[in-house]
Motif scaffolding. Sequence first.
Motif, PDB file in Angstrom:
ATOM      1  N   ILE A  22      -7.262 -11.260   1.741  1.00 32.38           N
ATOM      2  CA  ILE A  22      -7.481  -9.764   1.079  1.00 32.38           C
ATOM      3  C   ILE A  22      -7.155  -9.084   0.501  1.00 32.38           C
ATOM      4  N   TYR A  23      -5.556  -8.639   0.543  1.00 34.64           N
ATOM      5  CA  TYR A  23      -5.060  -8.435  -0.492  1.00 34.64           C
ATOM      6  C   TYR A  23      -4.742  -8.839  -1.726  1.00 34.64           C
ATOM      7  N   ALA A  24      -5.198 -10.238  -1.741  1.00 34.69           N
ATOM      8  CA  ALA A  24      -5.150 -10.618  -3.553  1.00 34.69           C
ATOM      9  C   ALA A  24      -6.485  -9.898  -3.463  1.00 34.69           C
ATOM     10  N   ASN A  25      -7.238 -10.394  -3.355  1.00 35.85           N
ATOM     11  CA  ASN A  25      -8.362  -9.441  -3.606  1.00 35.85           C
ATOM     12  C   ASN A  25      -8.947  -8.769  -4.536  1.00 35.85           C
ATOM     13  N   ILE A  26      -7.967  -7.641  -3.413  1.00 36.02           N
ATOM     14  CA  ILE A  26      -7.870  -6.540  -3.959  1.00 36.02           C
ATOM     15  C   ILE A  26      -7.469  -6.057  -5.417  1.00 36.02           C
ATOM     16  N   ALA A  31     -10.240  -2.029   4.358  1.00 33.99           N
ATOM     17  CA  ALA A  31      -9.503  -0.859   4.588  1.00 33.99           C
ATOM     18  C   ALA A  31      -7.716  -0.535   4.226  1.00 33.99           C
ATOM     19  N   ALA A  32      -7.337  -1.376   5.320  1.00 36.92           N
ATOM     20  CA  ALA A  32      -5.474  -1.066   4.916  1.00 36.92           C
ATOM     21  C   ALA A  32      -5.083  -1.820   4.353  1.00 36.92           C
ATOM     22  N   CYS A  33      -5.441  -3.241   3.368  1.00 39.13           N
ATOM     23  CA  CYS A  33      -5.276  -3.387   2.238  1.00 39.13           C
ATOM     24  C   CYS A  33      -5.472  -2.527   1.004  1.00 39.13           C
ATOM     25  N   ALA A  34      -6.860  -2.353   1.378  1.00 38.99           N
ATOM     26  CA  ALA A  34      -7.111  -1.667  -0.552  1.00 38.99           C
ATOM     27  C   ALA A  34      -5.618   0.242  -0.155  1.00 38.99           C
ATOM     28  N   LYS A  35      -5.719   0.094   1.279  1.00 35.26           N
ATOM     29  CA  LYS A  35      -5.292   1.805   0.566  1.00 35.26           C
ATOM     30  C   LYS A  35      -3.588   0.711   1.006  1.00 35.26           C
ATOM     31  N   ILE A  85       0.812 -14.872  -4.118  1.00 39.06           N
ATOM     32  CA  ILE A  85       0.097 -13.830  -3.278  1.00 39.06           C
ATOM     33  C   ILE A  85       1.886 -13.901  -1.630  1.00 39.06           C
ATOM     34  N   ARG A  86       2.268 -15.318  -1.912  1.00 39.13           N
ATOM     35  CA  ARG A  86       3.340 -16.153  -0.731  1.00 39.13           C
ATOM     36  C   ARG A  86       4.410 -16.725  -1.255  1.00 39.13           C
ATOM     37  N   PRO A  87       5.282 -17.483  -1.084  1.00 35.66           N
ATOM     38  CA  PRO A  87       6.203 -18.017  -1.735  1.00 35.66           C
ATOM     39  C   PRO A  87       5.349 -20.121  -2.105  1.00 35.66           C
ATOM     40  N   PHE A  88       5.571 -20.419  -3.087  1.00 38.82           N
ATOM     41  CA  PHE A  88       5.297 -21.716  -3.293  1.00 38.82           C
ATOM     42  C   PHE A  88       3.484 -21.746  -3.341  1.00 38.82           C
TER      43      PHE A  88
END
Length: 557
Positions: free
Chosen positions: A167-171, A201-205, A347-350
Amino acid sequence: MSSHGTTGEPFATLPIGARPALRRFHQARWDEEIVFELSRPGRRGVGVPAPDAPLVELPEGVARRTPPALPELSQNQVVRHYLRLSQETLGADLNIDVGQGTCTMKYSPKVNDALVRDPRVAGLHPLQPEDTVQGVLEIYWRLEQILKEISGMARVSLQPGAGSAAIYANIAMIRAYHASRGEGDQRDQVITTMFSHPSNAACAKVAGYEVVTLMPDAEGCPDIEALRAAVGPRTAALLITNPEDTGIFNPRIREFVDLVHEAGGLACYDQANANGILGITRARDAGFDLCHFNLHKTFSTPHACGGPAAGACGVAEALVPFLPGPVVDRDGGSYTLTAPERSVGKIRPFLGVTPNVVRAYAWVMALGAEGLREVAETAVLNNNYLMSKVLRIPGASVPWAQRRRVEQVRYSWQELTAETGVHSEEIGVRAADFGVHYWTSHHPYVVPEPFTLEPTESYSREDLDEYTAILAHVAAEAREDPDFVRGAPYRQSVHRIDPGPLDDPAQWSPSWRAYRRKHGGTQGARDEGKHEGKQGEAHEGMHDRTHGGNHDRTHGG
Protein backbone atom coordinates in the motif's frame (compact mmCIF):
# COMPACT_ATOMS: atom_id res chain seq x y z
CA MET A 1 -29.50 -25.01 25.20
CA SER A 2 -27.57 -26.43 28.11
CA SER A 3 -24.22 -24.86 28.92
CA HIS A 4 -22.93 -28.33 29.82
CA GLY A 5 -22.46 -29.12 26.11
CA THR A 6 -23.53 -32.20 24.21
CA THR A 7 -22.23 -35.64 23.55
CA GLY A 8 -22.64 -37.50 20.32
CA GLU A 9 -21.03 -39.08 17.31
CA PRO A 10 -17.89 -37.77 15.61
CA PHE A 11 -18.45 -34.71 13.42
CA ALA A 12 -17.92 -36.50 10.11
CA THR A 13 -20.73 -38.99 10.74
CA LEU A 14 -23.39 -36.52 11.82
CA PRO A 15 -26.43 -36.01 9.59
CA ILE A 16 -26.61 -32.67 7.81
CA GLY A 17 -27.79 -29.94 10.17
CA ALA A 18 -27.18 -31.87 13.39
CA ARG A 19 -25.35 -30.07 16.17
CA PRO A 20 -21.89 -31.56 16.74
CA ALA A 21 -20.44 -32.49 20.08
CA LEU A 22 -17.91 -30.02 21.45
CA ARG A 23 -14.51 -31.65 21.63
CA ARG A 24 -12.58 -31.76 24.88
CA PHE A 25 -9.65 -29.38 24.82
CA HIS A 26 -6.97 -28.27 27.22
CA GLN A 27 -4.04 -26.17 26.11
CA ALA A 28 -0.60 -27.16 27.42
CA ARG A 29 0.76 -24.73 30.00
CA TRP A 30 4.45 -24.66 30.85
CA ASP A 31 6.13 -22.44 33.40
CA GLU A 32 8.83 -21.74 30.86
CA GLU A 33 11.46 -19.05 31.16
CA ILE A 34 12.59 -17.18 28.08
CA VAL A 35 15.64 -18.55 26.32
CA PHE A 36 18.03 -15.92 27.75
CA GLU A 37 17.04 -16.88 31.31
CA LEU A 38 17.70 -20.55 30.57
CA SER A 39 21.24 -19.75 29.47
CA ARG A 40 24.19 -20.96 31.55
CA PRO A 41 27.83 -20.07 30.75
CA GLY A 42 29.72 -22.81 28.97
CA ARG A 43 26.81 -24.89 27.72
CA ARG A 44 27.01 -25.86 24.06
CA GLY A 45 24.60 -27.36 21.56
CA VAL A 46 27.27 -28.29 19.04
CA GLY A 47 31.05 -28.49 19.10
CA VAL A 48 32.60 -26.31 16.41
CA PRO A 49 36.08 -27.48 15.29
CA ALA A 50 38.92 -25.01 15.14
CA PRO A 51 39.52 -23.59 11.64
CA ASP A 52 42.22 -25.22 9.51
CA ALA A 53 43.36 -21.86 8.16
CA PRO A 54 43.68 -18.44 9.83
CA LEU A 55 40.49 -16.40 9.86
CA VAL A 56 40.18 -13.50 7.44
CA GLU A 57 41.37 -10.22 8.88
CA LEU A 58 38.42 -7.86 9.23
CA PRO A 59 38.76 -4.15 8.49
CA GLU A 60 39.22 -1.79 11.42
CA GLY A 61 35.91 -1.04 13.14
CA VAL A 62 34.09 -4.09 11.73
CA ALA A 63 35.13 -6.72 14.27
CA ARG A 64 33.22 -6.84 17.57
CA ARG A 65 35.08 -5.83 20.69
CA THR A 66 33.19 -8.41 22.76
CA PRO A 67 31.42 -11.64 21.77
CA PRO A 68 27.66 -11.37 21.15
CA ALA A 69 25.57 -12.03 24.26
CA LEU A 70 23.84 -15.08 22.84
CA PRO A 71 22.13 -17.66 25.06
CA GLU A 72 24.23 -20.73 25.87
CA LEU A 73 22.21 -23.98 26.00
CA SER A 74 22.63 -27.65 25.26
CA GLN A 75 20.88 -29.12 22.25
CA ASN A 76 18.23 -30.97 24.22
CA GLN A 77 17.41 -27.78 26.18
CA VAL A 78 16.81 -25.92 22.93
CA VAL A 79 14.54 -28.67 21.59
CA ARG A 80 12.62 -28.87 24.87
CA HIS A 81 12.22 -25.08 25.07
CA TYR A 82 10.80 -24.55 21.60
CA LEU A 83 8.56 -27.61 21.67
CA ARG A 84 7.05 -26.34 24.92
CA LEU A 85 6.40 -22.96 23.36
CA SER A 86 4.82 -24.64 20.33
CA GLN A 87 2.45 -26.53 22.62
CA GLU A 88 1.23 -23.22 24.03
CA THR A 89 0.35 -21.86 20.60
CA LEU A 90 -2.75 -22.14 18.44
CA GLY A 91 -2.53 -21.74 14.68
CA ALA A 92 -3.90 -22.75 11.31
CA ASP A 93 -2.39 -26.24 11.60
CA LEU A 94 -4.11 -26.88 14.95
CA ASN A 95 -7.47 -25.17 15.02
CA ILE A 96 -10.39 -24.09 12.84
CA ASP A 97 -8.95 -20.69 12.02
CA VAL A 98 -12.02 -18.93 10.62
CA GLY A 99 -12.01 -16.37 13.42
CA GLN A 100 -9.09 -14.34 12.09
CA GLY A 101 -11.41 -12.01 10.24
CA THR A 102 -9.87 -10.01 7.43
CA CYS A 103 -6.58 -11.91 7.47
CA THR A 104 -7.64 -14.75 5.13
CA MET A 105 -6.08 -17.63 7.07
CA LYS A 106 -5.99 -20.72 4.90
CA TYR A 107 -4.18 -24.02 4.69
CA SER A 108 -0.68 -23.74 3.23
CA PRO A 109 0.37 -27.01 1.55
CA LYS A 110 3.37 -28.53 3.29
CA VAL A 111 4.98 -29.43 -0.01
CA ASN A 112 5.51 -25.68 -0.53
CA ASP A 113 7.51 -25.53 2.70
CA ALA A 114 9.64 -28.39 1.41
CA LEU A 115 10.32 -26.38 -1.75
CA VAL A 116 11.56 -23.30 0.10
CA ARG A 117 13.75 -25.44 2.39
CA ASP A 118 15.49 -26.87 -0.66
CA PRO A 119 19.11 -25.59 -0.62
CA ARG A 120 18.61 -24.20 -4.12
CA VAL A 121 16.18 -21.71 -2.54
CA ALA A 122 17.19 -21.54 1.11
CA GLY A 123 20.87 -21.26 0.25
CA LEU A 124 20.53 -18.27 -2.08
CA HIS A 125 22.27 -15.02 -1.16
CA PRO A 126 20.66 -11.71 -2.22
CA LEU A 127 24.00 -10.39 -3.55
CA GLN A 128 24.68 -13.32 -5.88
CA PRO A 129 25.38 -12.43 -9.53
CA GLU A 130 22.31 -12.63 -11.78
CA ASP A 131 23.71 -15.48 -13.85
CA THR A 132 23.80 -17.71 -10.72
CA VAL A 133 20.14 -17.14 -9.75
CA GLN A 134 18.35 -17.56 -13.07
CA GLY A 135 15.95 -20.13 -11.64
CA VAL A 136 14.54 -17.91 -8.91
CA LEU A 137 14.42 -14.89 -11.24
CA GLU A 138 12.34 -17.00 -13.61
CA ILE A 139 9.90 -17.74 -10.78
CA TYR A 140 9.59 -14.01 -10.04
CA TRP A 141 8.98 -13.30 -13.72
CA ARG A 142 6.43 -16.08 -14.15
CA LEU A 143 4.50 -15.13 -10.99
CA GLU A 144 4.36 -11.56 -12.26
CA GLN A 145 2.81 -12.78 -15.53
CA ILE A 146 0.20 -14.71 -13.54
CA LEU A 147 -0.67 -11.72 -11.35
CA LYS A 148 -0.89 -9.50 -14.44
CA GLU A 149 -3.50 -11.86 -15.85
CA ILE A 150 -5.41 -12.04 -12.56
CA SER A 151 -5.45 -8.24 -12.10
CA GLY A 152 -5.42 -7.04 -15.72
CA MET A 153 -2.52 -4.71 -14.90
CA ALA A 154 0.45 -3.94 -17.17
CA ARG A 155 3.21 -4.78 -14.67
CA VAL A 156 3.56 -6.11 -11.12
CA SER A 157 6.34 -5.58 -8.57
CA LEU A 158 6.93 -8.34 -6.02
CA GLN A 159 9.36 -6.33 -3.91
CA PRO A 160 7.13 -5.19 -1.00
CA GLY A 161 7.55 -7.24 2.16
CA ALA A 162 3.89 -7.12 3.24
CA GLY A 163 0.46 -5.83 2.31
CA SER A 164 0.97 -2.55 4.16
CA ALA A 165 4.33 -2.13 2.42
CA ALA A 166 2.57 -2.66 -0.91
CA ILE A 167 0.00 0.00 0.00
CA TYR A 168 2.81 2.39 0.87
CA ALA A 169 4.51 1.58 -2.45
CA ASN A 170 1.28 2.47 -4.25
CA ILE A 171 1.05 5.73 -2.30
CA ALA A 172 4.65 6.53 -3.27
CA MET A 173 3.84 5.90 -6.93
CA ILE A 174 0.70 8.05 -6.72
CA ARG A 175 2.76 10.90 -5.28
CA ALA A 176 5.50 10.49 -7.91
CA TYR A 177 2.93 10.39 -10.73
CA HIS A 178 1.27 13.65 -9.69
CA ALA A 179 4.66 15.29 -9.10
CA SER A 180 5.69 14.36 -12.64
CA ARG A 181 2.65 16.28 -13.90
CA GLY A 182 3.34 19.34 -11.76
CA GLU A 183 0.42 18.61 -9.41
CA GLY A 184 2.28 17.08 -6.48
CA ASP A 185 1.64 19.96 -4.07
CA GLN A 186 -1.92 20.60 -5.23
CA ARG A 187 -3.18 17.03 -4.84
CA ASP A 188 -2.79 16.54 -1.10
CA GLN A 189 -5.89 14.48 -0.22
CA VAL A 190 -6.47 10.72 -0.29
CA ILE A 191 -10.02 9.36 -0.04
CA THR A 192 -10.71 6.00 1.58
CA THR A 193 -13.69 4.29 3.24
CA MET A 194 -14.52 3.29 6.80
CA PHE A 195 -14.41 -0.44 6.03
CA SER A 196 -11.40 -0.45 3.73
CA HIS A 197 -8.34 -1.88 5.41
CA PRO A 198 -6.96 0.66 7.96
CA SER A 199 -3.51 0.47 6.37
CA ASN A 200 -4.84 2.53 3.48
CA ALA A 201 -5.50 5.54 5.68
CA ALA A 202 -2.37 4.89 7.76
CA CYS A 203 0.01 4.72 4.78
CA ALA A 204 -1.52 7.83 3.21
CA LYS A 205 -1.15 9.71 6.48
CA VAL A 206 2.47 8.60 6.91
CA ALA A 207 3.16 9.85 3.37
CA GLY A 208 1.83 13.28 4.33
CA TYR A 209 -1.64 13.20 2.81
CA GLU A 210 -4.83 14.48 4.36
CA VAL A 211 -7.22 11.52 4.64
CA VAL A 212 -10.94 11.79 3.84
CA THR A 213 -12.99 8.81 5.04
CA LEU A 214 -16.34 7.88 3.47
CA MET A 215 -18.92 6.34 5.78
CA PRO A 216 -21.36 3.61 4.66
CA ASP A 217 -24.81 4.36 3.29
CA ALA A 218 -28.02 2.62 4.35
CA GLU A 219 -27.05 -0.48 2.37
CA GLY A 220 -23.59 -0.73 3.94
CA CYS A 221 -21.70 0.42 0.84
CA PRO A 222 -19.54 3.56 0.77
CA ASP A 223 -21.78 6.58 0.19
CA ILE A 224 -21.36 7.67 -3.45
CA GLU A 225 -22.89 11.08 -2.73
CA ALA A 226 -20.23 11.62 -0.07
CA LEU A 227 -17.63 10.75 -2.72
CA ARG A 228 -19.11 13.31 -5.13
CA ALA A 229 -18.77 15.94 -2.42
CA ALA A 230 -15.21 14.91 -1.56
CA VAL A 231 -13.50 14.70 -4.98
CA GLY A 232 -11.92 17.76 -6.50
CA PRO A 233 -8.64 19.37 -7.57
CA ARG A 234 -7.01 18.32 -4.26
CA THR A 235 -7.78 14.60 -4.80
CA ALA A 236 -4.67 12.50 -5.29
CA ALA A 237 -6.34 9.09 -5.13
CA LEU A 238 -9.11 6.85 -3.91
CA LEU A 239 -7.83 3.89 -1.86
CA ILE A 240 -10.60 1.34 -1.48
CA THR A 241 -11.04 -2.31 -0.53
CA ASN A 242 -13.75 -4.21 -2.40
CA PRO A 243 -15.30 -6.31 -1.00
CA GLU A 244 -14.79 -4.29 2.14
CA ASP A 245 -14.04 -5.78 5.55
CA THR A 246 -17.79 -6.31 6.05
CA GLY A 247 -17.83 -8.77 3.13
CA ILE A 248 -20.04 -6.41 1.10
CA PHE A 249 -19.06 -6.01 -2.56
CA ASN A 250 -19.76 -2.54 -3.93
CA PRO A 251 -21.69 -3.09 -7.20
CA ARG A 252 -21.16 0.57 -8.20
CA ILE A 253 -17.37 0.39 -7.99
CA ARG A 254 -16.89 1.53 -11.61
CA GLU A 255 -18.86 4.72 -10.85
CA PHE A 256 -16.54 5.40 -7.91
CA VAL A 257 -13.47 4.99 -10.12
CA ASP A 258 -14.92 7.19 -12.88
CA LEU A 259 -15.74 10.00 -10.42
CA VAL A 260 -12.16 10.03 -9.17
CA HIS A 261 -10.76 10.00 -12.70
CA GLU A 262 -13.00 12.91 -13.70
CA ALA A 263 -11.43 14.91 -10.86
CA GLY A 264 -7.90 14.01 -12.06
CA GLY A 265 -7.14 11.53 -9.29
CA LEU A 266 -5.99 7.92 -9.40
CA ALA A 267 -7.93 4.85 -8.22
CA CYS A 268 -6.08 2.28 -6.11
CA TYR A 269 -7.60 -1.14 -5.32
CA ASP A 270 -6.69 -2.78 -2.00
CA GLN A 271 -7.20 -6.49 -2.79
CA ALA A 272 -6.47 -7.87 0.65
CA ASN A 273 -9.97 -9.37 0.40
CA ALA A 274 -9.45 -10.89 -3.06
CA ASN A 275 -9.97 -14.49 -1.94
CA GLY A 276 -13.61 -14.46 -3.04
CA ILE A 277 -13.13 -12.78 -6.43
CA LEU A 278 -10.16 -14.61 -8.03
CA GLY A 279 -10.93 -15.27 -11.67
CA ILE A 280 -14.27 -13.46 -11.35
CA THR A 281 -13.43 -9.73 -11.30
CA ARG A 282 -10.23 -7.88 -12.24
CA ALA A 283 -8.94 -4.56 -10.93
CA ARG A 284 -8.10 -3.08 -14.33
CA ASP A 285 -11.46 -4.08 -15.79
CA ALA A 286 -13.08 -1.84 -13.17
CA GLY A 287 -10.81 1.03 -14.26
CA PHE A 288 -8.29 0.95 -11.39
CA ASP A 289 -4.83 2.41 -11.97
CA LEU A 290 -3.07 0.52 -9.16
CA CYS A 291 -3.79 -2.50 -6.99
CA HIS A 292 -2.07 -4.79 -4.55
CA PHE A 293 -2.38 -8.40 -3.40
CA ASN A 294 -1.25 -9.98 -0.16
CA LEU A 295 0.59 -13.16 -1.10
CA HIS A 296 0.48 -14.14 2.59
CA LYS A 297 -3.32 -14.15 2.46
CA THR A 298 -4.85 -14.80 -0.92
CA PHE A 299 -2.03 -16.91 -2.34
CA SER A 300 -1.57 -19.23 0.63
CA THR A 301 1.84 -18.21 1.88
CA PRO A 302 1.77 -18.43 5.70
CA HIS A 303 1.11 -15.43 7.89
CA ALA A 304 3.93 -16.68 10.12
CA CYS A 305 2.75 -14.77 13.24
CA GLY A 306 2.49 -11.54 11.28
CA GLY A 307 5.61 -11.96 9.14
CA PRO A 308 7.49 -12.51 6.98
CA ALA A 309 4.74 -11.60 4.57
CA ALA A 310 4.85 -10.61 0.90
CA GLY A 311 3.00 -8.02 -1.15
CA ALA A 312 2.52 -7.47 -4.87
CA CYS A 313 1.87 -4.08 -6.52
CA GLY A 314 0.15 -3.98 -9.91
CA VAL A 315 -0.04 -0.86 -12.07
CA ALA A 316 -1.54 0.30 -15.33
CA GLU A 317 0.73 1.33 -18.20
CA ALA A 318 0.98 5.00 -17.18
CA LEU A 319 2.47 4.08 -13.81
CA VAL A 320 4.97 1.42 -14.94
CA PRO A 321 7.90 3.89 -14.93
CA PHE A 322 7.36 4.55 -11.21
CA LEU A 323 7.34 0.93 -9.97
CA PRO A 324 9.64 0.08 -7.06
CA GLY A 325 12.76 -1.62 -8.36
CA PRO A 326 14.33 -3.79 -9.28
CA VAL A 327 11.90 -5.72 -11.45
CA VAL A 328 12.66 -8.89 -13.41
CA ASP A 329 12.73 -8.72 -17.21
CA ARG A 330 13.20 -11.56 -19.68
CA ASP A 331 15.73 -11.08 -22.44
CA GLY A 332 15.50 -14.05 -24.77
CA GLY A 333 16.22 -17.07 -22.61
CA SER A 334 17.71 -15.20 -19.63
CA TYR A 335 16.37 -13.04 -16.83
CA THR A 336 17.77 -9.70 -15.69
CA LEU A 337 17.11 -7.15 -12.97
CA THR A 338 16.24 -3.64 -14.14
CA ALA A 339 15.21 -0.40 -12.47
CA PRO A 340 12.11 1.29 -13.90
CA GLU A 341 12.82 4.67 -15.49
CA ARG A 342 11.42 6.88 -12.69
CA SER A 343 11.27 4.29 -9.91
CA VAL A 344 10.20 5.36 -6.44
CA GLY A 345 13.10 3.20 -5.23
CA LYS A 346 13.24 0.22 -2.96
CA ILE A 347 10.40 -0.53 -0.55
CA ARG A 348 12.46 -3.21 1.17
CA PRO A 349 16.03 -4.50 0.76
CA PHE A 350 16.91 -6.62 -2.24
CA LEU A 351 14.40 -8.28 -4.54
CA GLY A 352 11.51 -9.41 -2.34
CA VAL A 353 10.55 -12.14 0.15
CA THR A 354 11.76 -15.02 -2.01
CA PRO A 355 10.45 -17.95 0.10
CA ASN A 356 6.92 -16.55 -0.05
CA VAL A 357 7.18 -15.75 -3.74
CA VAL A 358 8.16 -19.40 -4.35
CA ARG A 359 5.29 -20.64 -2.15
CA ALA A 360 2.75 -18.46 -3.96
CA TYR A 361 4.01 -19.56 -7.36
CA ALA A 362 3.82 -23.25 -6.36
CA TRP A 363 0.27 -22.77 -5.02
CA VAL A 364 -0.95 -21.11 -8.21
CA MET A 365 0.72 -23.66 -10.47
CA ALA A 366 -0.81 -26.54 -8.51
CA LEU A 367 -4.31 -25.07 -8.93
CA GLY A 368 -4.24 -23.61 -12.43
CA ALA A 369 -6.70 -21.01 -13.70
CA GLU A 370 -9.79 -23.15 -13.09
CA GLY A 371 -8.57 -24.04 -9.62
CA LEU A 372 -8.11 -20.37 -8.68
CA ARG A 373 -11.71 -19.63 -9.64
CA GLU A 374 -12.83 -22.68 -7.64
CA VAL A 375 -10.96 -21.25 -4.62
CA ALA A 376 -13.06 -18.09 -4.88
CA GLU A 377 -16.35 -19.92 -5.44
CA THR A 378 -15.74 -22.28 -2.50
CA ALA A 379 -14.75 -19.40 -0.23
CA VAL A 380 -17.97 -17.56 -1.07
CA LEU A 381 -20.03 -20.74 -0.55
CA ASN A 382 -18.36 -21.43 2.80
CA ASN A 383 -18.88 -17.86 3.94
CA ASN A 384 -22.57 -17.78 3.16
CA TYR A 385 -23.10 -21.22 4.71
CA LEU A 386 -21.33 -20.00 7.85
CA MET A 387 -23.48 -16.85 7.90
CA SER A 388 -26.65 -18.92 7.70
CA LYS A 389 -25.46 -20.94 10.73
CA VAL A 390 -24.36 -17.93 12.81
CA LEU A 391 -27.65 -16.12 12.26
CA ARG A 392 -29.46 -19.05 13.91
CA ILE A 393 -27.67 -18.25 17.19
CA PRO A 394 -29.93 -16.06 19.37
CA GLY A 395 -28.28 -12.68 19.89
CA ALA A 396 -26.14 -12.69 16.71
CA SER A 397 -26.93 -10.39 13.80
CA VAL A 398 -25.51 -8.93 10.59
CA PRO A 399 -25.74 -5.15 10.15
CA TRP A 400 -27.04 -3.50 6.98
CA ALA A 401 -28.74 -5.19 4.07
CA GLN A 402 -29.38 -8.91 4.53
CA ARG A 403 -27.65 -9.70 1.27
CA ARG A 404 -25.20 -12.45 0.57
CA ARG A 405 -21.64 -11.50 1.48
CA VAL A 406 -18.50 -12.41 -0.44
CA GLU A 407 -15.67 -13.98 1.57
CA GLN A 408 -16.22 -12.69 5.12
CA VAL A 409 -18.84 -11.10 7.37
CA ARG A 410 -18.62 -8.61 10.20
CA TYR A 411 -21.26 -9.81 12.64
CA SER A 412 -22.61 -8.21 15.83
CA TRP A 413 -23.41 -9.51 19.32
CA GLN A 414 -25.25 -6.25 20.17
CA GLU A 415 -28.48 -8.08 21.07
CA LEU A 416 -26.67 -10.62 23.26
CA THR A 417 -24.69 -7.90 25.04
CA ALA A 418 -27.84 -5.90 25.73
CA GLU A 419 -29.44 -9.01 27.24
CA THR A 420 -26.48 -10.41 29.22
CA GLY A 421 -23.85 -7.67 29.60
CA VAL A 422 -21.25 -9.99 28.06
CA HIS A 423 -19.15 -8.26 25.40
CA SER A 424 -17.74 -9.59 22.15
CA GLU A 425 -14.16 -9.63 23.46
CA GLU A 426 -15.27 -11.79 26.40
CA ILE A 427 -17.01 -14.26 24.10
CA GLY A 428 -13.79 -14.48 22.10
CA VAL A 429 -11.69 -15.21 25.18
CA ARG A 430 -14.09 -17.95 26.25
CA ALA A 431 -14.03 -19.43 22.72
CA ALA A 432 -10.28 -19.95 23.20
CA ASP A 433 -11.14 -22.57 25.85
CA PHE A 434 -12.40 -24.70 22.95
CA GLY A 435 -9.20 -24.32 20.94
CA VAL A 436 -10.38 -21.77 18.37
CA HIS A 437 -9.42 -18.21 17.54
CA TYR A 438 -11.85 -15.33 17.41
CA TRP A 439 -11.41 -11.72 16.24
CA THR A 440 -13.59 -8.68 16.83
CA SER A 441 -12.74 -5.96 14.28
CA HIS A 442 -10.61 -2.93 13.61
CA HIS A 443 -11.28 0.08 15.81
CA PRO A 444 -13.37 2.14 15.97
CA TYR A 445 -16.24 -0.29 16.49
CA VAL A 446 -18.65 1.14 13.91
CA VAL A 447 -20.38 -2.25 14.08
CA PRO A 448 -21.33 -2.60 17.77
CA GLU A 449 -19.99 -5.67 19.62
CA PRO A 450 -18.40 -6.96 16.41
CA PHE A 451 -16.89 -10.30 15.47
CA THR A 452 -15.46 -10.98 12.02
CA LEU A 453 -15.28 -14.45 10.49
CA GLU A 454 -13.72 -15.54 7.19
CA PRO A 455 -13.79 -19.28 6.46
CA THR A 456 -11.84 -19.27 3.12
CA GLU A 457 -11.90 -22.38 0.94
CA SER A 458 -9.83 -24.49 3.34
CA TYR A 459 -12.54 -25.56 5.76
CA SER A 460 -15.16 -28.28 5.43
CA ARG A 461 -18.83 -28.12 6.33
CA GLU A 462 -18.03 -30.15 9.46
CA ASP A 463 -15.43 -27.56 10.48
CA LEU A 464 -17.92 -24.74 10.08
CA ASP A 465 -20.55 -26.69 12.02
CA GLU A 466 -18.10 -27.23 14.86
CA TYR A 467 -17.09 -23.57 14.96
CA THR A 468 -20.67 -22.30 15.06
CA ALA A 469 -21.53 -24.90 17.73
CA ILE A 470 -18.79 -23.38 19.90
CA LEU A 471 -20.21 -19.88 19.40
CA ALA A 472 -23.72 -21.11 20.19
CA HIS A 473 -22.45 -22.84 23.33
CA VAL A 474 -20.69 -19.71 24.60
CA ALA A 475 -23.72 -17.53 23.81
CA ALA A 476 -25.87 -19.91 25.86
CA GLU A 477 -23.36 -19.75 28.72
CA ALA A 478 -23.54 -15.94 28.59
CA ARG A 479 -27.28 -16.12 29.21
CA GLU A 480 -27.09 -18.70 32.01
CA ASP A 481 -23.94 -17.55 33.82
CA PRO A 482 -22.45 -14.29 32.51
CA ASP A 483 -19.78 -14.18 35.22
CA PHE A 484 -18.49 -17.59 34.16
CA VAL A 485 -17.90 -16.31 30.62
CA ARG A 486 -16.25 -13.13 31.94
CA GLY A 487 -13.86 -15.24 34.02
CA ALA A 488 -12.45 -17.11 31.01
CA PRO A 489 -10.09 -18.47 29.86
CA TYR A 490 -9.91 -21.59 32.01
CA ARG A 491 -8.23 -24.13 29.71
CA GLN A 492 -5.68 -21.96 27.95
CA SER A 493 -1.94 -21.59 28.46
CA VAL A 494 -2.32 -17.97 29.57
CA HIS A 495 -4.81 -16.02 31.59
CA ARG A 496 -5.79 -12.37 31.42
CA ILE A 497 -2.96 -9.87 31.59
CA ASP A 498 -2.72 -6.40 33.04
CA PRO A 499 -3.21 -4.04 30.09
CA GLY A 500 -1.51 -1.14 31.90
CA PRO A 501 2.05 -1.74 30.62
CA LEU A 502 0.74 -2.09 27.06
CA ASP A 503 -0.39 1.54 27.22
CA ASP A 504 2.87 2.82 28.75
CA PRO A 505 5.73 3.08 26.21
CA ALA A 506 8.17 3.65 29.08
CA GLN A 507 7.67 -0.01 30.05
CA TRP A 508 8.00 -1.50 26.56
CA SER A 509 11.00 -3.76 26.05
CA PRO A 510 11.51 -4.76 22.40
CA SER A 511 14.66 -6.74 23.23
CA TRP A 512 16.23 -8.71 26.07
CA ARG A 513 18.88 -6.00 26.41
CA ALA A 514 16.16 -3.35 26.81
CA TYR A 515 14.33 -5.52 29.34
CA ARG A 516 17.41 -5.90 31.51
CA ARG A 517 18.10 -2.18 31.28
CA LYS A 518 14.55 -1.18 32.24
CA HIS A 519 13.55 -3.88 34.70
CA GLY A 520 16.56 -4.68 36.80
CA GLY A 521 18.41 -7.47 35.04
CA THR A 522 18.22 -11.23 34.92
CA GLN A 523 17.48 -11.79 38.59
CA GLY A 524 14.64 -9.30 38.48
CA ALA A 525 13.18 -11.12 35.52
CA ARG A 526 13.33 -14.44 37.39
CA ASP A 527 11.68 -12.92 40.47
CA GLU A 528 8.94 -11.41 38.33
CA GLY A 529 8.37 -14.76 36.66
CA LYS A 530 8.01 -16.45 40.06
CA HIS A 531 5.56 -13.76 41.13
CA GLU A 532 3.46 -14.30 38.02
CA GLY A 533 3.56 -18.06 38.62
CA LYS A 534 2.17 -17.63 42.14
CA GLN A 535 -0.57 -15.39 40.80
CA GLY A 536 -1.47 -18.04 38.23
CA GLU A 537 -1.59 -20.76 40.91
CA ALA A 538 -3.85 -18.58 43.07
CA HIS A 539 -6.14 -17.98 40.10
CA GLU A 540 -6.36 -21.70 39.38
CA GLY A 541 -7.06 -22.49 43.01
CA MET A 542 -9.86 -19.95 43.13
CA HIS A 543 -11.29 -21.43 39.93
CA ASP A 544 -11.20 -24.93 41.42
CA ARG A 545 -13.12 -23.71 44.49
CA THR A 546 -15.61 -21.69 42.47
CA HIS A 547 -16.21 -24.14 39.63
CA GLY A 548 -15.22 -27.42 41.23
CA GLY A 549 -16.84 -30.48 39.72
CA ASN A 550 -17.59 -28.57 36.55
CA HIS A 551 -15.12 -30.43 34.34
CA ASP A 552 -17.61 -31.26 31.62
CA ARG A 553 -18.97 -27.76 31.58
CA THR A 554 -15.60 -26.14 31.13
CA HIS A 555 -14.62 -28.54 28.36
CA GLY A 556 -18.00 -28.39 26.70
CA GLY A 557 -17.76 -32.18 26.41
